[in-house]
Design an enzyme around this catalytic site. Structure first.
Site, PDB file in Angstrom:
ATOM      1  N   HIS A  59      27.780   1.742 -12.647  1.00 24.19           N
ATOM      2  CA  HIS A  59      28.311   2.763 -11.748  1.00 24.19           C
ATOM      3  C   HIS A  59      29.194   2.117 -10.686  1.00 24.19           C
ATOM      4  CE1 HIS A  59      24.971   5.991 -12.536  1.00 24.19           C
ATOM      5  NE2 HIS A  59      25.441   5.460 -13.655  1.00 24.19           N
ATOM      6  N   GLU A  61      29.197   2.325  -7.472  1.00 23.82           N
ATOM      7  CA  GLU A  61      28.465   1.734  -6.355  1.00 23.82           C
ATOM      8  C   GLU A  61      27.899   0.361  -6.720  1.00 23.82           C
ATOM      9  OE1 GLU A  61      27.154   6.176  -6.314  1.00 23.82           O
ATOM     10  OE2 GLU A  61      27.968   4.733  -7.754  1.00 23.82           O
ATOM     11  N   CYS A  89      23.475   8.386  -7.242  1.00 23.99           N
ATOM     12  CA  CYS A  89      22.311   8.755  -8.035  1.00 23.99           C
ATOM     13  C   CYS A  89      21.107   7.960  -7.526  1.00 23.99           C
ATOM     14  CB  CYS A  89      22.569   8.458  -9.516  1.00 23.99           C
ATOM     15  SG  CYS A  89      22.626   6.678  -9.904  1.00 23.99           S
ATOM     16  N   CYS A  92      21.543   4.075  -7.938  1.00 19.56           N
ATOM     17  CA  CYS A  92      22.462   3.504  -6.946  1.00 19.56           C
ATOM     18  C   CYS A  92      21.863   3.563  -5.542  1.00 19.56           C
ATOM     19  CB  CYS A  92      23.804   4.215  -6.998  1.00 19.56           C
ATOM     20  SG  CYS A  92      24.694   3.873  -8.545  1.00 19.56           S
TER      21      CYS A  92
END
Length: 150
Positions: A59, A61, A89, A92
């Site tokens: 992801h 992040e 999410c 993260c």
């Protein structure tokens, strides 16, 4: 810094994260972008790479946190702000908490997968979280991406 000056700075940095998200969309990745700012300087930029790397953990992040830690030479990002175009999410949020990032700014809320729904305490307890910065632009990018996918 006044609250008005902070909002302006947040919007400017979020625009940079949006540019990262647009890069992701161009290569077929879910358009989420992130940047890490430390002492007024962008130290990492990233976007989703889950398709490119065949890695569900890639992801924006996570990529931005790793790059920032490498830049600073340490795992804790205690003087940094993370800007991300969509609410993090749970995965993260956990990483953000472990990195001890004191300020997180996100654009669009994620009612289906956002950390606030499933793990609202995942961030570091002293972290300041600001949501809704350039929310419409961030949400539109996601909506348009999935509209074109279907």
């Amino acid at each position: 810094m006044t609250s008005e000056e902070q909002l302006k700075a947040d919007q400017q940095y979020m625009a940079k994260a949006l540019a990262e998200a647009e890069e992701a969309a161009k290569v077929g990745e879910i358009p989420i972008g992130a940047i890490v700012v430390c002492k007024g300087r962008i130290i990492s930029r990233a976007h989703n790479l889950t398709e490119t790397l065949n890695d569900v953990t890639a992801h924006a992040e996570m990529q931005a946190i790793t790059a920032a830690a490498n830049t600073l030479g340490g795992k804790y990002l205690t003087e940094c702000t993370l800007y991300v175009t969509v609410e993090p999410c749970v995965m993260c949020a956990g990483a953000i908490g472990w990195a001890q990032i004191p300020r997180i700014v996100f654009g669009a809320y994620d009612e289906k997968r956002g950390y606030r729904r499933y793990a609202p305490l995942a961030m570091h307890p002293k972290a300041e979280v600001v949501g809704g910065v350039l929310e419409e632009e961030c949400a539109r990018l996601m909506t348009d991406f999935f509209k074109n996918k279907r």
